[in-house]
Design an enzyme around this catalytic site. Structure first.
Site, short mmCIF file in Angstrom:
data_model
loop_
_atom_site.label_atom_id
_atom_site.label_comp_id
_atom_site.label_asym_id
_atom_site.label_seq_id
_atom_site.Cartn_x
_atom_site.Cartn_y
_atom_site.Cartn_z
N GLU A 117 0.85 -1.21 0.00
CA GLU A 117 0.00 0.00 0.00
C GLU A 117 0.88 1.25 0.00
O GLU A 117 0.63 2.20 -0.74
CB GLU A 117 -0.93 0.01 1.22
CG GLU A 117 -1.79 1.27 1.26
CD GLU A 117 -2.80 1.31 2.41
OE1 GLU A 117 -2.82 0.36 3.22
OE2 GLU A 117 -3.55 2.30 2.49
N HIS A 165 1.34 27.95 -13.66
CA HIS A 165 0.15 28.13 -14.49
C HIS A 165 -0.56 29.45 -14.22
O HIS A 165 -1.53 29.78 -14.91
CB HIS A 165 -0.85 26.98 -14.26
CG HIS A 165 -0.55 25.73 -15.03
ND1 HIS A 165 0.50 24.89 -14.73
CD2 HIS A 165 -1.16 25.17 -16.11
CE1 HIS A 165 0.51 23.88 -15.56
NE2 HIS A 165 -0.47 24.01 -16.42
N GLY A 166 -0.12 30.18 -13.20
CA GLY A 166 -0.78 31.45 -12.88
C GLY A 166 -2.24 31.22 -12.48
O GLY A 166 -2.58 30.18 -11.91
N GLY A 220 -2.40 5.55 4.43
CA GLY A 220 -1.45 4.43 4.50
C GLY A 220 -0.34 4.63 5.51
O GLY A 220 0.70 3.97 5.44
N GLU A 246 4.61 11.50 9.48
CA GLU A 246 5.18 11.44 10.84
C GLU A 246 5.34 9.99 11.30
O GLU A 246 6.36 9.63 11.91
CB GLU A 246 4.28 12.20 11.83
CG GLU A 246 4.24 13.71 11.62
CD GLU A 246 3.39 14.14 10.42
OE1 GLU A 246 2.57 13.33 9.93
OE2 GLU A 246 3.55 15.29 9.96
C1 LIG Z 1 -9.32 10.23 1.56
C2 LIG Z 1 -8.93 9.23 2.60
C3 LIG Z 1 -8.99 7.87 2.31
C4 LIG Z 1 -8.68 6.94 3.30
N1 LIG Z 1 -8.86 5.61 3.04
C5 LIG Z 1 -8.76 4.72 4.06
C6 LIG Z 1 -9.13 3.35 3.88
O1 LIG Z 1 -9.53 2.92 2.78
N2 LIG Z 1 -9.06 2.51 4.95
C7 LIG Z 1 -8.63 2.93 6.17
O2 LIG Z 1 -8.60 2.13 7.09
N3 LIG Z 1 -8.25 4.22 6.37
C8 LIG Z 1 -8.32 5.12 5.35
N4 LIG Z 1 -7.97 6.42 5.55
C9 LIG Z 1 -7.50 6.85 6.86
C10 LIG Z 1 -6.00 7.17 6.91
O3 LIG Z 1 -5.24 6.00 6.80
C11 LIG Z 1 -5.78 7.89 8.25
O4 LIG Z 1 -6.39 9.17 8.14
C12 LIG Z 1 -4.32 8.02 8.62
O5 LIG Z 1 -3.77 6.77 8.91
C13 LIG Z 1 -4.12 8.94 9.84
O6 LIG Z 1 -4.96 8.58 10.87
P1 LIG Z 1 -5.87 9.70 11.58
O7 LIG Z 1 -6.56 10.44 10.53
O8 LIG Z 1 -6.70 9.05 12.62
O9 LIG Z 1 -4.84 10.70 12.25
P2 LIG Z 1 -4.21 10.60 13.73
O10 LIG Z 1 -3.70 9.23 13.97
O11 LIG Z 1 -5.23 11.12 14.70
O12 LIG Z 1 -3.00 11.61 13.62
C14 LIG Z 1 -3.20 13.04 13.60
C15 LIG Z 1 -1.86 13.73 13.36
O13 LIG Z 1 -0.97 13.39 14.42
C16 LIG Z 1 0.22 12.81 13.91
N5 LIG Z 1 0.67 11.77 14.82
C17 LIG Z 1 -0.03 10.70 15.26
N6 LIG Z 1 0.71 9.96 16.11
C18 LIG Z 1 1.92 10.58 16.18
C19 LIG Z 1 3.14 10.30 16.88
N7 LIG Z 1 3.26 9.22 17.64
N8 LIG Z 1 4.18 11.16 16.74
C20 LIG Z 1 4.08 12.26 15.95
N9 LIG Z 1 2.95 12.58 15.27
C21 LIG Z 1 1.89 11.75 15.38
C22 LIG Z 1 -0.17 12.23 12.56
O14 LIG Z 1 0.95 12.12 11.72
C23 LIG Z 1 -1.16 13.28 12.08
O15 LIG Z 1 -0.45 14.35 11.52
C24 LIG Z 1 -8.23 7.38 4.57
C25 LIG Z 1 -8.14 8.74 4.83
C26 LIG Z 1 -8.51 9.66 3.89
C27 LIG Z 1 -8.47 11.13 4.23
#
Ligand SMILES: Cc1cc2nc3c(=O)[nH]c(=O)nc-3n(C[C@H](O)[C@H](O)[C@H](O)COP(=O)(O)OP(=O)(O)OC[C@H]3O[C@@H](n4cnc5c(N)ncnc54)[C@H](O)[C@@H]3O)c2cc1C
Length: 379
Positions: free
Chosen positions: A242, A338-339, A363, A367
């Site tokens: 992935e 592209h402006g 995926g 971070e």
């Molecule tokens: C369009 C889209 C499609 C998606 N498709 C799928 C899918 O098909 N299946 C699925 O299961 N998920 C899917 N996701 C979810 C995606 O994998 C998660 O959004 C992603 O893994 C981050 O998890 P979260 O959003 O809960 O962020 P959080 O885990 O809440 O993290 C929030 C922020 O904190 C940072 N952070 C978290 N822990 C730490 C740490 N220990 N140290 C430093 N920084 C940290 C993260 O990097 C991020 O910037 C999708 C998301 C989107 C937006």
């Protein structure tokens, strides 16, 4: 040989390019507005053997390996498709591999074959409203009751979740947050399983994204992938493909945007001369091209090592971050060149700018990749 060099792969590139030109480009804007791609596109892609690339023929695939899948992803985007299209049409790339690896004939016959034939759509549900990065902290639970599990919980941001016929779902088979995970295939229509609203997003407009809810959903034990409590390992093992797919989407988006910006800068004149004649512009394009090509070379290198069975978890994380950084830089610079036109829906570069933003989040975020890299450094 590199990924691009064999005659078979050149043929695969041509097949992909022809598919995108004929079956995608005339309709992509409509699908972006509709918020999804039609089911018929899956069937068309399956008929010409594109959907099954990277899956063995023994499970209904077209054969080929990870490198062939990467090549298809790259060519879809470079032919004018988008990472959103990849997310929508190739969701099975994340929904099926655990089932294929389990060698469970029942699951393969019921879900893998029809999906690769384009008649079923699958999704992968790991992320929950309480958090996605902390996979071990999953709270959706499955309690054993005879030859069924009873599932309660919710998932969010699930790609193709609106259209999918089944969802490969990560559940906790002990207490919530225990980290003892299993994967269950849960079918649409099972009582208690509801698909919530279609989530509206910055980009990936042609890819539907859903919230899922499970209230006392009874799932046959036969729908468990592999033995109980092996879900975490299975998820981690499949993350490599992935993440490399997302890395490929990132560098291919960058390459496409370099092409679009170069063409634009040749055609567009300001102050009586083409933009491309200005040193500042030429150097900007040179830097964009360099970053895209360096990312491509590194992602290909790591992909070849993964395909050869090398344990390169750290390198996969680095490849994703390198490619995402290249893409972030290039889509921004391409839009700027592209402006005002770059800011309009009519400009292809506008879609790539929006679509690219998810690549450092999905995926595993940038971070979280850095955490993996730091661990690999012994920190
Ligand atoms: C369009 C889209 C499609 C998606 N498709 C799928 C899918 O098909 N299946 C699925 O299961 N998920 C899917 N996701 C979810 C995606 O994998 C998660 O959004 C992603 O893994 C981050 O998890 P979260 O959003 O809960 O962020 P959080 O885990 O809440 O993290 C929030 C922020 O904190 C940072 N952070 C978290 N822990 C730490 C740490 N220990 N140290 C430093 N920084 C940290 C993260 O990097 C991020 O910037 C999708 C998301 C989107 C937006």
């Amino acid at each position: 040989m590199t990924i691009v060099d064999t005659p078979e792969r050149r043929q695969l590139r041509e097949l992909t390019r022809a598919f995108v030109t004929k079956e995608v480009l005339p309709y992509l804007d409509d699908w972006e507005r509709a918020g999804e791609v039609p089911r018929s596109l899956h069937e068309t892609a399956a008929k010409i053997g594109l959907l099954g690339i990277g899956f063995p023929e023994s499970v209904g695939g077209s054969g080929g390996d990870l490198l062939d899948s990467i090549l298809v992803t790259e060519e879809v985007i470079r032919s004018g498709g988008s990472s959103g299209l990849i997310a929508a049409l190739f969701t099975h790339g994340i929904a099926l591999p655990h089932m294929v690896a389990s060698r469970d004939d029942g699951l393969i016959d019921r879900y893998v074959r029809p999906t690769l034939a384009g008649t079923m759509i699958g999704a992968l549900a790991i992320t929950e409203p309480d958090g996605g990065s902390d996979v071990a902290g999953i709270r959706t639970c499955a309690r054993r009751d005879g030859d069924h599990y009873v599932v309660n919980g919710s998932k969010t941001y699930i790609t193709s979740g609106v259209r999918s016929d089944f969802v490969t779902t990560a559940v906790c088979t002990d207490f919530p947050g225990s980290g003892s995970l299993s994967l269950l295939v849960i079918e649409k229509g099972t009582p208690g399983f509801t698909v919530g609203r279609r989530l509206e997003k910055l980009g990936w407009h042609c890819s539907d994204t859903a919230e899922l809810s499970f209230v006392d959903v009874r799932v046959p034990v036969a729908n468990r992938i592999g033995p109980e409590d092996t879900g975490f390992l299975a998820i981690m093992q499949q993350f490599a493909t992935e993440r490399l797919s997302l890395a490929t989407q990132a560098y291919a988006t960058a390459q496409r945007c370099v092409e679009l910006a170069t063409r634009w800068c040749r055609d567009r004149s300001t102050f009586g001369r083409p933009l491309a004649s200005r040193q500042l512009v030429r150097h900007r394009l040179a830097e964009m091209h360099t970053r895209a090509e360096a990312a491509r070379a590194y992602v290909h290198d790591v992909a070849e090592r993964v395909a050869a069975g090398e344990p390169v978890v750290t390198e996969v994380a680095m490849a994703k971050n390198v490619a995402v950084a290249a893409s972030d830089f290039v889509v921004d610079a391409a839009l700027q060149l592209h402006g005002g036109f770059g800011y309009l829906r009519d400009a292809e570069v506008e879609r790539h700018y929006r679509d690219a933003r998810i690549l450092g989040i999905g995926g595993g975020t940038t971070e979280i990749m850095n955490e993996i890299i730091a661990k690999g450094m012994g920190l």
